[in-house]
Design a protein around this motif. Structure first.
Motif, short mmCIF file in Angstrom:
data_model
loop_
_atom_site.label_atom_id
_atom_site.label_comp_id
_atom_site.label_asym_id
_atom_site.label_seq_id
_atom_site.Cartn_x
_atom_site.Cartn_y
_atom_site.Cartn_z
N ASN A 375 0.85 -1.19 0.00
CA ASN A 375 0.00 0.00 0.00
C ASN A 375 0.89 1.24 0.00
O ASN A 375 2.07 1.17 0.34
CB ASN A 375 -0.96 0.02 1.20
N THR A 376 0.30 2.36 -0.36
CA THR A 376 0.96 3.65 -0.27
C THR A 376 -0.06 4.66 0.24
O THR A 376 -1.26 4.53 -0.03
CB THR A 376 1.51 4.13 -1.63
N THR A 377 0.38 5.65 0.99
CA THR A 377 -0.57 6.65 1.51
C THR A 377 0.15 7.95 1.82
O THR A 377 1.29 7.95 2.27
CB THR A 377 -1.30 6.13 2.76
N GLY A 378 -0.53 9.07 1.56
CA GLY A 378 -0.05 10.36 2.01
C GLY A 378 -0.38 10.56 3.47
O GLY A 378 -1.42 10.10 3.96
N ILE A 379 0.48 11.25 4.20
CA ILE A 379 0.33 11.41 5.65
C ILE A 379 0.11 12.86 6.06
O ILE A 379 -0.72 13.18 6.90
CB ILE A 379 1.55 10.85 6.39
N ASP A 380 0.85 13.79 5.45
CA ASP A 380 0.76 15.20 5.86
C ASP A 380 1.18 16.07 4.69
O ASP A 380 1.86 15.62 3.76
CB ASP A 380 1.65 15.45 7.08
N VAL A 381 0.77 17.33 4.72
CA VAL A 381 1.11 18.29 3.69
C VAL A 381 1.18 19.67 4.34
O VAL A 381 0.44 19.94 5.30
CB VAL A 381 0.08 18.27 2.54
N ASN A 382 2.08 20.53 3.85
CA ASN A 382 2.12 21.88 4.39
C ASN A 382 1.79 22.92 3.32
O ASN A 382 1.50 22.56 2.16
CB ASN A 382 3.48 22.17 5.06
N GLN A 383 1.82 24.18 3.70
CA GLN A 383 1.39 25.23 2.79
C GLN A 383 2.41 25.54 1.69
O GLN A 383 2.15 26.37 0.83
CB GLN A 383 1.05 26.50 3.59
N ASN A 384 3.54 24.84 1.71
CA ASN A 384 4.47 24.89 0.59
C ASN A 384 4.14 23.84 -0.46
O ASN A 384 4.83 23.75 -1.49
CB ASN A 384 5.91 24.68 1.08
N GLY A 389 4.67 10.90 3.09
CA GLY A 389 3.80 9.72 3.13
C GLY A 389 4.62 8.46 3.29
O GLY A 389 5.84 8.50 3.51
N HIS A 390 3.94 7.32 3.17
CA HIS A 390 4.55 6.02 3.41
C HIS A 390 4.27 5.07 2.25
O HIS A 390 3.23 5.16 1.59
CB HIS A 390 3.98 5.34 4.66
N VAL A 391 5.17 4.14 2.04
CA VAL A 391 4.92 2.96 1.21
C VAL A 391 5.28 1.74 2.04
O VAL A 391 6.23 1.76 2.82
CB VAL A 391 5.73 2.98 -0.10
N LYS A 392 4.51 0.69 1.90
CA LYS A 392 4.82 -0.58 2.56
C LYS A 392 5.27 -1.56 1.50
O LYS A 392 4.49 -1.91 0.59
CB LYS A 392 3.60 -1.12 3.31
N LEU A 393 6.53 -1.99 1.57
CA LEU A 393 7.05 -2.91 0.57
C LEU A 393 6.36 -4.26 0.66
O LEU A 393 5.94 -4.70 1.74
CB LEU A 393 8.57 -3.08 0.73
N ASP A 394 6.27 -4.92 -0.49
CA ASP A 394 5.69 -6.26 -0.57
C ASP A 394 6.79 -7.27 -0.87
O ASP A 394 6.53 -8.31 -1.47
CB ASP A 394 4.59 -6.30 -1.63
N LEU A 395 8.01 -6.93 -0.48
CA LEU A 395 9.14 -7.82 -0.71
C LEU A 395 10.19 -7.58 0.37
O LEU A 395 10.20 -6.54 1.03
CB LEU A 395 9.74 -7.59 -2.10
N THR A 396 11.05 -8.55 0.55
CA THR A 396 12.10 -8.45 1.57
C THR A 396 13.26 -7.60 1.04
O THR A 396 13.70 -7.76 -0.10
CB THR A 396 12.61 -9.84 1.95
N GLN A 397 13.73 -6.69 1.87
CA GLN A 397 14.86 -5.84 1.53
C GLN A 397 15.76 -5.75 2.75
O GLN A 397 15.34 -5.29 3.81
CB GLN A 397 14.36 -4.45 1.13
N SER A 398 16.98 -6.19 2.62
CA SER A 398 17.96 -6.15 3.71
C SER A 398 17.39 -6.75 5.00
O SER A 398 17.40 -6.13 6.05
CB SER A 398 18.44 -4.72 3.95
N ARG A 399 16.83 -7.93 4.87
CA ARG A 399 16.36 -8.74 6.00
C ARG A 399 15.15 -8.14 6.72
O ARG A 399 14.94 -8.35 7.90
CB ARG A 399 17.50 -8.97 6.99
#
Length: 589
Positions: A375-384, A389-399
């Protein structure tokens, strides 16, 4: 400034830390912080330039007694169970094995399902609050069977978040609650997934859910709030497994005295709420899923706004919506989204959806026919227009199967970019990185892995709070104070001040425009054995909410790490891992 004052300032000793840690409650998790000295006609803009006091920013959060079962902020459990089919411990164990990868998934699942069962069996057994909201040292005052999480402060200093309805004794037959969760605003406002006078089904009116994650004001007019709201009841759950099934009769007087109506599941979409609590859908559909047929692939689509900012006197939301896929292994998934105001945007006509869905580019769920992210999702935004946001990987990376954070600039024409070791070695390949909030000066706070042990077929890694002075085409403010380094563990910025050695910063959850941070810390009664980042605790260790107040004229004394092998019974040991794992993704996630 007078000559005498200048001389006194020059003669004053340099403080050995950049932040003073101030405990705000005896237990709990510090989720949100108010603006500094908000009632002043000339509020302080930068606490590293002008000295700030600890009592002029307020921290709100929740005192969590045990595991949640299902994270209280999630519209869909764990961003995974789109059929709401958690019917036994094994369902959670399969999720943990596939998505988290821990060797302890069997016990993790048992603990989570036990917490979930307490709510589901409350009809017969009653229920006691598991999460109690607070503002500084005072409870928010909800009834003792209500769960509460805090997400922020509005421009008037009022606290908003999410709470459940209280369980009420139904003439001795059982304990009923009206809804599983709805957004709240301190002062008694409950945010409804509909507007008064609007035609809405009885089940939505009585049991529909809502969440509130952020607020905004235009150049004139009242405050508005954003989050999510129910648009349909999820029919598979409504008629199916006993945890939300009364053969379609919930919403009637007789059915509401039956246990299954306590735990209904819903289709949700992005919502905006007025200050009276009326809710309006911001958009009609999802991506590839129509409003008229939301149950494609037997799943319940979801959407939510997690942050909002006013750009050009129009409110831009960020969060996620559900997208339909046809790739192997992916039916639907949450995708990071900007909710962009329409060209014809009119805040006075919220009965008509006023936003469009714009998928954030560069973080595609699939790579060809294979899943890349869960999944991916935006978390916060400012006036600039800067989005985190975040992404959750669906694969193993560096253990590990890590969560990564990204930055994206609205209307920049550029793709989202993941935090990486190019910005800082703290963001090493395979690290779990959780950016939680940012202020108007592009100062980002969150938490990140502080070790590299195996998570896949191992245990959760220890986490530490961080700050990232993001450079958006200009030199970050305070960069000289931070010795030219943009990313720091917060523990390295609190070292050197003896009273700070009672704490280690586990998570940074929010930051206001003056630079004061709300965080969750481990506290060692009597202080840690040394200034080292991995020092041990010989006394009792607890979880407490704190604020980190910048010290004008402060300095940096990075904590060193003890090299000798430590048999850990204290700091960042089993207690820290077990207690901090209660939190899940904080604040807006």
């Amino acid at each position: 400034m007078s000559v005498a004052a200048v001389a006194a300032a020059l003669a004053a000793p340099t403080q050995a830390a950049l932040y003073k840690i101030v405990e705000v409650n005896s237990a709990g998790y510090g989720s949100a912080i108010s603006e500094y000295d908000a009632d002043s006609p000339t509020p302080v803009e930068n606490c590293f330039v002008n000295s700030c006091e600890s009592g002029k920013s307020h921290v709100a959060g929740e005192d969590l007694k045990g595991r949640m079962g299902i994270p209280y902020r999630d519209e869909v459990p764990y961003f995974y169970f789109y059929q709401f089919d958690i019917n036994e411990t094994n369902d959670l164990e399969v999720y943990c094995n596939d998505i988290l990868g821990y060797s302890s998934c069997d016990s993790w699942a048992v603990e989570q399902y036990f917490a979930l069962s307490l709510e589901r069996n409350a009809w017969s057994n009653g229920y006691k609050s598991n999460s109690v909201g607070f503002l500084d040292r005072a409870s928010l005052g909800f009834e003792p069977s209500v769960n509460t999480v805090v997400n922020g402060f509005d421009s008037n200093g009022k606290v908003y978040g999410i709470s459940s309805a209280p369980f009420v004794d139904v003439n001795g037959a059982g304990f009923s609650r009206a809804y599983q969760k709805r957004g709240f605003l301190s002062g008694g406002i409950v945010f409804k997934p509909f507007a008064e006078g609007q035609a809405v089904s009885a089940v939505i009116k009585d049991h529909g859910q809502s969440s509130v994650f952020d607020s905004f004001k235009l150049s004139s007019g009242p405050e508005y709030y954003v989050g999510s709201g129910s648009t349909n009841v999820y029919t598979d759950n409504f008629n199916g497994d006993g945890f939300g099934s009364v053969n379609g009769n919930c919403g009637t007087t007789s059915a509401d005295t039956e246990p299954a109506c306590n735990n209904l599941s819903f289709v949700t979409n992005a919502f905006v709420f007025d200050s009276s609590g009326n809710g309006y859908p911001m958009v009609k559909e999802w991506i590839g899923i129509s409003e008229s047929f939301p149950y494609e692939l037997d799943t319940a689509p979801q959407a939510s706004v997690r942050g909002v900012a006013v750009l050009g006197d129009k409110p831009y939301g960020v969060g996620y919506t559900t997208k339909r896929f046809n790739s192997d292994g992916v039916a639907v998934a949450a995708v990071a989204t900007v909710f962009e105001p329409k060209t014809s945007f009119a805040i006075g006509d919220l009965t008509t959806p006023q936003w469009n869905i714009v998928e954030i580019p560069g973080i595609n769920i699939t790579d060809g026919d294979s899943a890349r992210y869960l999944n991916t999702t935006g978390i916060d935004v400012n006036q600039n227009g800067l989005v985190i946001g975040h992404v959750k990987l669906d694969l193993t990376q560096s253990r590990a199967i890590p969560n990564r954070s990204f930055v994206y600039k609205i209307d920049s024409g550029k793709n989202a970019a993941l935090f990486s070791s190019a910005q800082s070695p703290l963001f090493f390949d395979g690290a779990n990185v959780y950016a939680s909030a940012l202020n108007e000066s592009n100062e980002i706070v969150g938490w990140v892995d502080s070790e590299r042990v195996n998570e896949a077929d191992g245990r959760p890694r220890r986490k530490r709070g961080f700050i990232y002075l993001y450079a958006d085409g200009a030199e970050p403010r305070n960069i000289s104070t931070f010795k030219g380094q943009q990313v720091w563990f917060l523990d390295d910025l609190t070292g050197g001040l003896p009273e700070n050695n009672v704490y280690r910063i586990a998570q940074a959850n929010d930051i206001n425009n003056a630079g004061v941070i709300s965080a969750t810390a481990l506290k060692c009664d009597g202080g840690y054995s040394s200034e080292a980042s991995n020092a041990t605790c010989a006394g009792d260790e607890t979880i407490v909410p704190v604020q980190l107040v910048p010290i004008a004229g402060g300095d940096i004394s990075p904590r060193e790490e003890q090299n000798e092998k430590i048999e850990r019974a204290g700091s960042w040991g089993l207690f820290g891992l077990s207690m901090l794992s209660l939190l899940g993704w904080r604040r807006r996630q």
